[in-house]
Design an enzyme around this catalytic site. Sequence first.
Site, PDB file in Angstrom:
ATOM      1  N   GLY A 230      81.646  48.865  56.919  1.00 51.84           N
ATOM      2  CA  GLY A 230      80.772  48.682  55.747  1.00 51.84           C
ATOM      3  C   GLY A 230      79.499  47.983  56.330  1.00 51.84           C
ATOM      4  O   GLY A 230      78.272  48.340  55.979  1.00 51.84           O
TER       5      GLY A 230
ATOM      6  N   LYS B  76      89.334  56.012  55.525  1.00 48.46           N
ATOM      7  CA  LYS B  76      90.030  57.016  56.127  1.00 48.46           C
ATOM      8  C   LYS B  76      91.625  56.608  56.084  1.00 48.46           C
ATOM      9  O   LYS B  76      92.137  56.066  56.337  1.00 48.46           O
ATOM     10  CB  LYS B  76      89.759  56.744  58.101  1.00 48.46           C
ATOM     11  CG  LYS B  76      88.288  56.958  58.323  1.00 48.46           C
ATOM     12  CD  LYS B  76      88.019  56.679  59.941  1.00 48.46           C
ATOM     13  CE  LYS B  76      86.753  56.979  60.215  1.00 48.46           C
ATOM     14  NZ  LYS B  76      86.453  56.899  61.626  1.00 48.46           N
TER      15      LYS B  76
ATOM     16  N   LYS C  49      93.917  60.418  63.870  1.00 48.82           N
ATOM     17  CA  LYS C  49      93.523  59.696  65.200  1.00 48.82           C
ATOM     18  C   LYS C  49      93.843  58.276  65.439  1.00 48.82           C
ATOM     19  O   LYS C  49      94.262  57.799  66.306  1.00 48.82           O
ATOM     20  CB  LYS C  49      92.028  59.598  65.474  1.00 48.82           C
ATOM     21  CG  LYS C  49      91.136  59.481  64.282  1.00 48.82           C
ATOM     22  CD  LYS C  49      90.691  57.845  64.505  1.00 48.82           C
ATOM     23  CE  LYS C  49      90.065  57.225  63.473  1.00 48.82           C
ATOM     24  NZ  LYS C  49      89.448  56.087  63.878  1.00 48.82           N
TER      25      LYS C  49
END
Length: 333
Positions: A12, A105, A189
């Site tokens: 961020g 994510k 990932k």
Amino acid sequence: MKIAVIGAGSWGTALAQVLAENGHNVGLWARKPEVVQAINAEHRNPRYLSDVELSENIVATVSYQDALLRAKAAVIVTPSNLMRGVARALADVVDADFPVIICSKGVEEGSGLLPVEVFEAEMGNAGRLAVLSGPNHAEEVIKGIPSGTVIASSDEYTASFFQELFAAESFRTYVSDDVCGVELCAAFKNVIAIAVGVSYGLGYGDNTAAMLMTRGLAEMSRLTVRCGGQAITCMGLAGTGDLIATCTSEHSRNRRFGKLLAEGSTLDDFTAQTHMVAEGALACKTLKTLGDAYRVELPITDVVRSIVWEGADPHDVAHTLTNRPLTTEFYGL
């Protein structure tokens, strides 16, 4: 224009700096008052990337309302387990067409929903939503080291809006309409990076890491296609690009976490040491929800989950992978 950035962690903070250096005013929401005070008084984040002087265009606040006041868009950079609460908070403040880009994510625990699906459920109007993902270590992006990222949205205008918003000489932005694929790659990932970290922690070499990365990519592709995403997305920045960066870099928190696991540490130990969230630790649980629902085999994900959450011995589960039945290289696509 003013842009609200919700989340003052490392990513961020880095994205706030990119926007500020592009000439935008940034309202940066942080949870801790001491972080807000330090950013506003000293132009530094005391907890993350503290060696970088932040732009004066960044003003921090502990209030969602203040961060969003007169903002033209919001950038969501909170841990994935906080997504729904953030979406509900935004829904109470912004209008139905307010653009939102999600940089978190993961997959929501229990529901198996992707971040964009959580925000659509709480805020409606999927067309104003976008996601951002790629091989983007915050430590490099904030210093202007050349990087590329993917911005995906179901709406072409929304994708283009955010592409122009973030684009800089050192931060190249590409657009996609495969929101599902980009988000699954982003979650997956991190799990593979933990596996690679474990393998190095066990004393294995680069051959093992390359095998895990490549087989992890195949695993990622199988699930992406079954969930409605595009296999080609897994070969791009959000897939292969991010996988390489996360599995090989010294900046990777998930790889570092995996290595510590192999050395006998726990998730709590890692969190206490780094003040960071290893998103792959949650993703290895939540991706199982999708794997079960779509009947997709996820052997590396299963092994990582058994180590992180079930106390399995890394040496033992490594042998379960190497002793799996032999098969064709590509299947289930």
